[in-house]
Scaffold this active site. Structure first.
Site, mmCIF file in Angstrom:
data_model
loop_
_atom_site.group_PDB
_atom_site.id
_atom_site.type_symbol
_atom_site.label_atom_id
_atom_site.label_comp_id
_atom_site.label_asym_id
_atom_site.label_seq_id
_atom_site.Cartn_x
_atom_site.Cartn_y
_atom_site.Cartn_z
ATOM 1 N N ARG A 48 -11.339 -3.757 -1.910
ATOM 2 C CA ARG A 48 -12.175 -4.729 -1.081
ATOM 3 C C ARG A 48 -12.299 -4.511 0.180
ATOM 4 N NH1 ARG A 48 -8.628 -9.926 1.993
ATOM 5 N NH2 ARG A 48 -10.586 -9.993 2.998
ATOM 6 N N ARG A 74 -11.080 -13.834 4.228
ATOM 7 C CA ARG A 74 -10.600 -15.350 5.785
ATOM 8 C C ARG A 74 -12.483 -14.884 5.917
ATOM 9 N NH1 ARG A 74 -7.861 -16.683 10.104
ATOM 10 N NH2 ARG A 74 -9.794 -16.093 11.979
ATOM 11 N N LYS A 79 -18.227 -2.376 6.210
ATOM 12 C CA LYS A 79 -17.767 -3.991 5.503
ATOM 13 C C LYS A 79 -17.663 -4.850 6.045
ATOM 14 C CE LYS A 79 -12.696 -5.009 4.852
ATOM 15 N NZ LYS A 79 -12.860 -6.506 5.709
ATOM 16 N N ASN A 80 -17.509 -4.322 7.349
ATOM 17 C CA ASN A 80 -17.351 -5.878 8.325
ATOM 18 C C ASN A 80 -18.575 -6.465 9.062
ATOM 19 O OD1 ASN A 80 -14.666 -6.477 7.230
ATOM 20 N ND2 ASN A 80 -14.042 -4.786 9.128
ATOM 21 N N ARG A 115 -4.203 -15.742 12.454
ATOM 22 C CA ARG A 115 -5.525 -15.792 12.916
ATOM 23 C C ARG A 115 -5.921 -17.303 12.816
ATOM 24 N NH1 ARG A 115 -7.345 -11.217 8.714
ATOM 25 N NH2 ARG A 115 -8.950 -10.602 10.143
ATOM 26 N N PRO A 116 -5.819 -17.669 14.303
ATOM 27 C CA PRO A 116 -6.495 -19.602 14.348
ATOM 28 C C PRO A 116 -8.192 -19.219 14.286
ATOM 29 C CG PRO A 116 -5.398 -18.208 16.289
ATOM 30 C CD PRO A 116 -5.243 -17.742 14.905
ATOM 31 N N MET A 117 -8.605 -19.848 14.789
ATOM 32 C CA MET A 117 -9.934 -20.840 14.629
ATOM 33 C C MET A 117 -9.858 -21.028 15.985
ATOM 34 S SD MET A 117 -12.016 -20.672 10.775
ATOM 35 C CE MET A 117 -13.707 -20.418 12.197
ATOM 36 N N ASP A 118 -9.711 -20.653 17.356
ATOM 37 C CA ASP A 118 -9.746 -21.775 18.087
ATOM 38 C C ASP A 118 -10.734 -21.093 19.239
ATOM 39 O OD1 ASP A 118 -7.722 -20.078 18.534
ATOM 40 O OD2 ASP A 118 -7.391 -20.513 20.669
ATOM 41 N N LEU A 119 -10.642 -19.554 19.229
ATOM 42 C CA LEU A 119 -11.661 -19.525 19.610
ATOM 43 C C LEU A 119 -13.575 -19.143 19.409
ATOM 44 C CD1 LEU A 119 -10.488 -16.362 21.027
ATOM 45 C CD2 LEU A 119 -10.885 -17.622 22.167
ATOM 46 N N ASP A 153 -7.868 -1.249 13.382
ATOM 47 C CA ASP A 153 -8.263 -1.171 11.257
ATOM 48 C C ASP A 153 -8.020 0.451 11.518
ATOM 49 O OD1 ASP A 153 -8.700 -4.098 11.356
ATOM 50 O OD2 ASP A 153 -10.663 -3.476 11.086
ATOM 51 N N ILE A 158 -3.999 -5.980 18.856
ATOM 52 C CA ILE A 158 -4.508 -7.302 18.171
ATOM 53 C C ILE A 158 -3.856 -8.035 17.539
ATOM 54 C CG2 ILE A 158 -6.820 -7.313 16.698
ATOM 55 C CD1 ILE A 158 -6.573 -5.460 19.782
ATOM 56 N N CYS A 192 -2.990 -14.149 7.848
ATOM 57 C CA CYS A 192 -3.039 -13.918 6.360
ATOM 58 C C CYS A 192 -2.137 -12.688 6.977
ATOM 59 C CB CYS A 192 -4.361 -12.826 6.689
ATOM 60 S SG CYS A 192 -4.536 -12.175 7.237
HETATM 61 N N1 EPU Z 1 -7.755 -14.291 17.326
HETATM 62 C C1 EPU Z 1 -7.225 -15.970 17.821
HETATM 63 N N2 EPU Z 1 -8.022 -16.875 18.019
HETATM 64 C C2 EPU Z 1 -9.379 -17.077 17.946
HETATM 65 C C3 EPU Z 1 -9.879 -15.868 16.541
HETATM 66 C C4 EPU Z 1 -9.150 -14.819 16.563
HETATM 67 O O1 EPU Z 1 -6.438 -16.163 18.515
HETATM 68 O O2 EPU Z 1 -10.209 -18.025 17.130
HETATM 69 C C5 EPU Z 1 -7.165 -13.121 17.543
HETATM 70 C C6 EPU Z 1 -6.754 -12.744 16.031
HETATM 71 O O3 EPU Z 1 -6.174 -14.340 15.516
HETATM 72 C C7 EPU Z 1 -6.518 -11.493 16.243
HETATM 73 C C8 EPU Z 1 -7.217 -10.869 17.936
HETATM 74 O O4 EPU Z 1 -7.872 -12.339 18.169
HETATM 75 O O5 EPU Z 1 -4.827 -11.984 17.404
HETATM 76 C C9 EPU Z 1 -8.561 -10.500 17.066
HETATM 77 O O6 EPU Z 1 -9.163 -11.162 15.939
HETATM 78 P P1 EPU Z 1 -11.457 -11.047 16.103
HETATM 79 O O7 EPU Z 1 -10.897 -12.534 15.834
HETATM 80 O O8 EPU Z 1 -11.748 -9.993 17.205
HETATM 81 O O9 EPU Z 1 -10.525 -10.605 14.378
HETATM 82 P P2 EPU Z 1 -11.653 -10.813 13.382
HETATM 83 O O10 EPU Z 1 -13.188 -11.636 13.452
HETATM 84 O O11 EPU Z 1 -10.857 -12.220 11.987
HETATM 85 C C10 EPU Z 1 -12.628 -8.812 12.554
HETATM 86 C C11 EPU Z 1 -12.321 -7.744 11.340
HETATM 87 C C12 EPU Z 1 -10.884 -7.536 11.278
HETATM 88 C C13 EPU Z 1 -10.504 -6.829 12.125
HETATM 89 C C14 EPU Z 1 -10.135 -6.956 13.459
HETATM 90 C C15 EPU Z 1 -10.662 -6.833 14.717
HETATM 91 C C16 EPU Z 1 -13.940 -8.809 10.019
HETATM 92 C C17 EPU Z 1 -14.717 -9.404 8.785
HETATM 93 N N3 EPU Z 1 -13.117 -8.886 10.208
HETATM 94 O O12 EPU Z 1 -11.556 -9.821 12.544
HETATM 95 O O13 EPU Z 1 -10.842 -6.605 9.838
HETATM 96 O O14 EPU Z 1 -9.076 -5.700 12.166
HETATM 97 O O15 EPU Z 1 -11.980 -7.686 13.594
HETATM 98 O O16 EPU Z 1 -11.455 -5.310 14.781
HETATM 99 O O17 EPU Z 1 -14.806 -8.235 10.738
HETATM 100 C C18 EPU Z 1 -9.946 -5.292 8.002
HETATM 101 O O18 EPU Z 1 -11.485 -4.710 7.532
HETATM 102 O O19 EPU Z 1 -8.679 -5.003 7.771
HETATM 103 C C19 EPU Z 1 -9.986 -5.959 8.904
HETATM 104 C C20 EPU Z 1 -8.601 -6.785 9.332
#
Ligand code: EPU
Length: 422
Positions: free
Chosen positions: A400, A94, A22-23, A123-127, A308, A330, A118
């Site tokens: 999902r 997301r 999925k991811n 889960r912000p998008m600052d990075l 996960d 995480i 969520c």
């Molecule tokens: N984070 C920030 N700022 C950012 C981005 C992330 O602070 O700009 C924080 C998040 O809030 C979180 C941590 O960094 O605490 C990890 O987030 P990451 O960006 O690595 O995760 P993601 O890309 O949002 C993907 C998977 C998730 C999985 C995580 C960690 C997808 C679509 N989703 O999420 O999958 O848990 O990586 O491996 O690829 C799931 O499938 O159930 C799921 C939640």
């Protein structure tokens, strides 16, 4: 709303085929935006999140066809005519934010709704925005939407992520393929889904090195072409079904399973007394002798133990011999399954990011509530070995991320049924 009813029914035996990830698919699909030529994905999973991404790409003007019963997704972004990813779609999923980097690179502008928090965390998008700004984008937040533009085009740059975010790495990687010059992403995520994305982008003509390591180097190219790419195996679906015989007993072969996708998870299973063996077709998992042993787990970015699989591992630890400490590093709120498992007789104390699980002999079936995708499946796993009947409500979460779950578990001898809601 439908519910899933599980009855504890002793050992499981047989084979379970594992789908495409999925991811991975959710980041491979937006990669179509980068090229005017078709991108076809094979080994795609049949999931509601894939339908949501299809809807989003179509709303931007892409053509998306689902072929071979959903296992093949054929896409073309020849005529993109909209650059706004609407809140109504983004709030449902997301991963919709993964269109930001590709749109910016291809069109020079993009408007993408911020997804909001969520169930499992803020889960912000600052990075994501940090990296895209390093590539020269100007990004502003207005009315809940990120308005991004790159009037003179994106330019390669060197950057270091404060945390190895999966989504940020994917967005920046996709955008940098069409940026002018060299991009270096330090402290990049190393997940197999990143390597799969890089493989697909390379097949489209991108120049990428270092994916799967903390430093990814991209030489921008003028344009990307079309490609056909097979989606990597879903390591989380794999790990989830590896836990089914671990919890219920028996021996199950996971078709398409690979240890390298889940090495740290396999080490923990070994320490718990579960045997994992490589076969010609995948992995064979068995629990033969008595109760599993308690093992401690800390979730970490790949190659560490995946967040996960934390909920599902907790389901295994509920009936382990001894006390297991599970630390979630995480996401800040990913223990919502603990009180639900408690309704089934588990003995779990949660304090901040740590859950302490004191193993009990056996769980008892109960009506429970699914709170997110991985939490829902942990309750089903727990139900496989519980005494009596477990009813998991709000199963739309499961749709999902787990295709044909009832069929896959029934085929190895579980008594699982989906009951339509009234
Ligand atoms: N984070 C920030 N700022 C950012 C981005 C992330 O602070 O700009 C924080 C998040 O809030 C979180 C941590 O960094 O605490 C990890 O987030 P990451 O960006 O690595 O995760 P993601 O890309 O949002 C993907 C998977 C998730 C999985 C995580 C960690 C997808 C679509 N989703 O999420 O999958 O848990 O990586 O491996 O690829 C799931 O499938 O159930 C799921 C939640």
């Amino acid at each position: 709303m439908d519910s899933i009813v599980v009855k504890g029914n002793g050992p499981l035996n047989g084979q379970i085929p594992i789908a495409g990830a999925k991811n991975a698919c959710l980041t491979l699909m937006p990669a179509t935006i980068l090229s005017e030529e078709p991108l076809t994905l094979t080994n795609a999973p049949r999931l509601s999140d894939i339908k949501t991404m299809t809807q989003l790409l179509e709303s931007l003007g892409a053509e998306v066809s689902s072929l071979q019963d959903g296992k093949v997704i054929a896409m073309s972004s020849h005529n993109l005519d909209n650059h706004i990813a609407d809140y109504d779609i983004v709030r449902k999923m997301r991963a919709s934010n993964l269109v930001l980097g590709p749109m910016l690179a291809r069109l020079g502008h993009a408007v993408v709704s911020l997804p909001g928090g969520c169930a499992i965390g803020a889960r912000p998008m600052d990075l994501h925005t940090y990296g895209l700004e390093k590539l020269g984008a100007q990004i502003e937040l207005k009315d809940g939407y990120l308005h991004a533009k790159a009037p003179g085009g994106l330019k390669g740059a060197e950057m270091e992520l404060a945390f190895a975010s999966v989504g940020a790495t994917e967005n920046i990687l996709m955008a940098s393929t069409l940026a002018k010059g060299t991009t270096v992403i330090k402290n990049a995520a190393r997940e197999p889904e990143i390597v799969d994305l890089a493989d697909c982008l390379r097949a489209m003509g991108a120049q990428i090195e270092g994916d799967g390591t903390p430093t990814i180097v991209v030489q921008g190219v003028d344009r990307l072409g079309g490609a056909t790419h097979a989606v990597v195996t879903d390591r989380i679906e794999l790990g989830t079904y590896m836990l089914a015989p671990a919890i219920a007993g028996g021996e199950v072969e996971l078709l398409g399973g690979r240890i390298d996708l889940l090495a740290s998870f396999c080490e923990k299973l070994d320490a718990a007394g579960i045997s994992v063996e490589e076969t010609e077709k995948g992995l064979k998992v068995a629990r033969r002798n008595g109760r599993v042993k308690a093992v401690d787990v800390v979730t970490e970015p790949f190659p560490g133990f995946p967040t996960d699989l934390q909920a599902q591992m907790m389901a295994l630890m509920c009936t382990a011999e001894g006390t297991a400490v599970l630390e979630e590093k995480i996401f800040e709120n990913r223990f919502m399954h603990a009180p639900e498992l408690g309704r089934m007789g588990a003995n779990i104390e949660v304090s901040g990011g740590t859950a302490t699980v004191h193993g009990v002999e056996r769980l008892k079936g109960a009506p429970v509530m699914a709170t997110d995708l991985r939490a829902s499946v942990s309750l089903i796993l727990a139900g496989l070995a519980a005494e009596g009947e477990t009813v998991v409500n709000r199963v739309y979460h499961l749709d999902r991320g787990y295709e044909r779950l009832v069929e896959k578990l029934s085929n190895v001898g579980a008594i699982v049924e989906r009951v339509p809601g009234v």
